[in-house]
Design a protein around this motif. Structure first.
Motif, PDB file in Angstrom:
ATOM      1  N   TYR A  52       0.678  -0.875   0.129  1.00  0.00           N
ATOM      2  CA  TYR A  52       0.534  -0.148   0.331  1.00  0.00           C
ATOM      3  C   TYR A  52       0.502   0.733   0.032  1.00  0.00           C
ATOM      4  N   LEU A  53       2.370   1.039   0.985  1.00  0.00           N
ATOM      5  CA  LEU A  53       2.625   2.189   0.750  1.00  0.00           C
ATOM      6  C   LEU A  53       4.267   2.561   0.911  1.00  0.00           C
ATOM      7  N   ASP A  54       5.128   2.761  -0.540  1.00  0.00           N
ATOM      8  CA  ASP A  54       6.601   2.801   0.197  1.00  0.00           C
ATOM      9  C   ASP A  54       6.757   3.179   0.235  1.00  0.00           C
ATOM     10  N   ALA A  55       7.667   2.919   1.741  1.00  0.00           N
ATOM     11  CA  ALA A  55       7.751   3.930   2.660  1.00  0.00           C
ATOM     12  C   ALA A  55       8.137   3.438   3.944  1.00  0.00           C
ATOM     13  N   ASP A  56       9.608   4.001   4.658  1.00  0.00           N
ATOM     14  CA  ASP A  56      10.163   3.083   5.963  1.00  0.00           C
ATOM     15  C   ASP A  56       9.002   3.489   7.199  1.00  0.00           C
ATOM     16  N   ILE A  57       8.742   2.414   7.947  1.00  0.00           N
ATOM     17  CA  ILE A  57       8.115   2.502   9.117  1.00  0.00           C
ATOM     18  C   ILE A  57       8.207   2.670  10.354  1.00  0.00           C
ATOM     19  N   PRO A  58       8.328   3.512  10.995  1.00  0.00           N
ATOM     20  CA  PRO A  58       9.242   3.944  12.118  1.00  0.00           C
ATOM     21  C   PRO A  58       9.331   2.850  13.460  1.00  0.00           C
TER      22      PRO A  58
END
Length: 345
Positions: free
Chosen positions: A49-55
């Motif tokens: 769903y979202l190509d981003a690093d998750i904290p």
């Protein structure tokens, strides 16, 4: 800092979780799919769903009771069609009364209720005045990259809006407050209809002139309907109105624009929804707005045209020709929506 549960594991829920984690909050991210929760916790990604690093402050859960345990706020970011089901599930496990903020954009077909009305109707121990909404021009892909974004939060109870503002605001995510719940929710929902139309226009190759006209006349339709339902017309000139409309109608990040673009290129609705693989809220909202327009006796020719394309298999090009050949009229007829200065909130 607060302990917050984000319900809904799509792109927008993921992006808002990142904002909350950046602000130092303990974020509980809920998905009903166990494999998705396990993957997120193992990889710190929500790849589908979202190509981003998750904290690391974000922990994914698939059991609702664990996700909402002792949280001070619940952020609902789920499709309109699932709101009632999730609220009923919450009633079974929620043992306290955290602030409820929703960031979903839609209207329930049939009942014609806004999301805040549905939540307050279904949730035990919550009235309409207890619900807060977050809306505005905000592609999840850009929020996930910490690009400058500005939104609005609204509640009948000002303290709830201020709480939500403090919860989310930071140097890349600016948050305003408003008391016009009706306008904020309708602006966020109805712009998806016009975004479908903008995508169709682009898919047909009609160019910028046509799309600019569509956005402008679409805003007039949204304002007419919103004012008839008690919203302030001025709200539709702000972030959750014109702001959200512009970004949704002009960006390939917009799933409603993408769906419309495919329709304009000749795909059938079933084919579009199957290929998208994600909820396209504008489709359901078009059906609801069409019903609203008939009941309120509000002229919404663009919405009517999209309804015919989506549900009666009309050809997009034929609908455009019908819109262009409508009876001539004075553009500023629509200014009548701004004449009433007594707007119930």
């Amino acid at each position: 800092m607060s302990k917050v549960a984000v319900l809904g594991a799509g792109s927008w829920g993921t992006a808002l979780s990142i904002v909350l984690a950046d602000n130092g909050h303990d974020v509980r991210f809920w998905t009903h799919r166990k494999e998705q929760a396990n993957e997120m916790n193992a990889t710190n990604r929500n790849k589908k769903y979202l190509d981003a690093d998750i904290p690391k402050q974000i922990t994914a859960y698939h059991e609702l009771e664990n996700a909402i345990d002792d949280v001070s706020a619940i952020i609902m970011v789920i499709p309109t069609k699932a709101i009632r089901e999730v609220c009923n599930d919450l009633n079974k496990v929620l043992k306290h009364t955290p602030v409820i903020i929703h960031a979903s954009k839609g209207i329930e077909p049939g009942s014609l209720k806004r999301i805040s009305q549905v939540i307050s109707e279904e949730m035990d121990n919550y009235d309409y005045e207890d619900i807060t909404v977050l809306s505005g021009p905000s592609h999840a892909e850009e929020v996930g990259k910490r690009l400058p974004t500005t939104v609005t939060v609204s509640s009948v109870t000002s303290s709830n809006a201020e709480f939500a503002q403090d919860l989310f605001i930071n140097e890349s995510f600016r948050v305003y407050t408003s008391t016009d719940m009706i306008g904020i929710e309708l602006g966020g929902a109805l712009k998806n209809i016009i975004a479908l139309g903008a995508g169709i226009s682009d898919g047909l190759g009609y160019g910028d002139n046509a799309k600019s006209a569509l956005i402008t006349r679409g805003l007039a339709e949204i304002t007419r309907l919103g004012a008839s339902l008690g919203a302030s017309p001025l709200t539709f000139l702000g972030l959750p109105g014109a702001g959200d409309l512009i970004v949704t109608c002009t960006s390939p990040h917009s799933r409603n624009w993408r769906a419309g673009n495919m329709l304009g290129k000749g795909y059938k609705l079933d084919e579009v929804l199957e290929q998208m693989g994600m909820v396209v809220e504008g489709v359901r909202t078009t059906k609801a707005a069409h019903q609203f327009a008939n009941e309120q006796q509000i002229e919404m020719p663009i919405t009517e045209g999209l309804y015919q394309i989506l549900f009666n298999d009309e050809k997009p090009k034929d609908v455009v020709e019908q819109l262009m050949s409508r009876t001539k009229r004075e553009e500023m007829d629509d200014i009548s929506a701004f004449k009433n200065t007594d707007y119930p909130q």
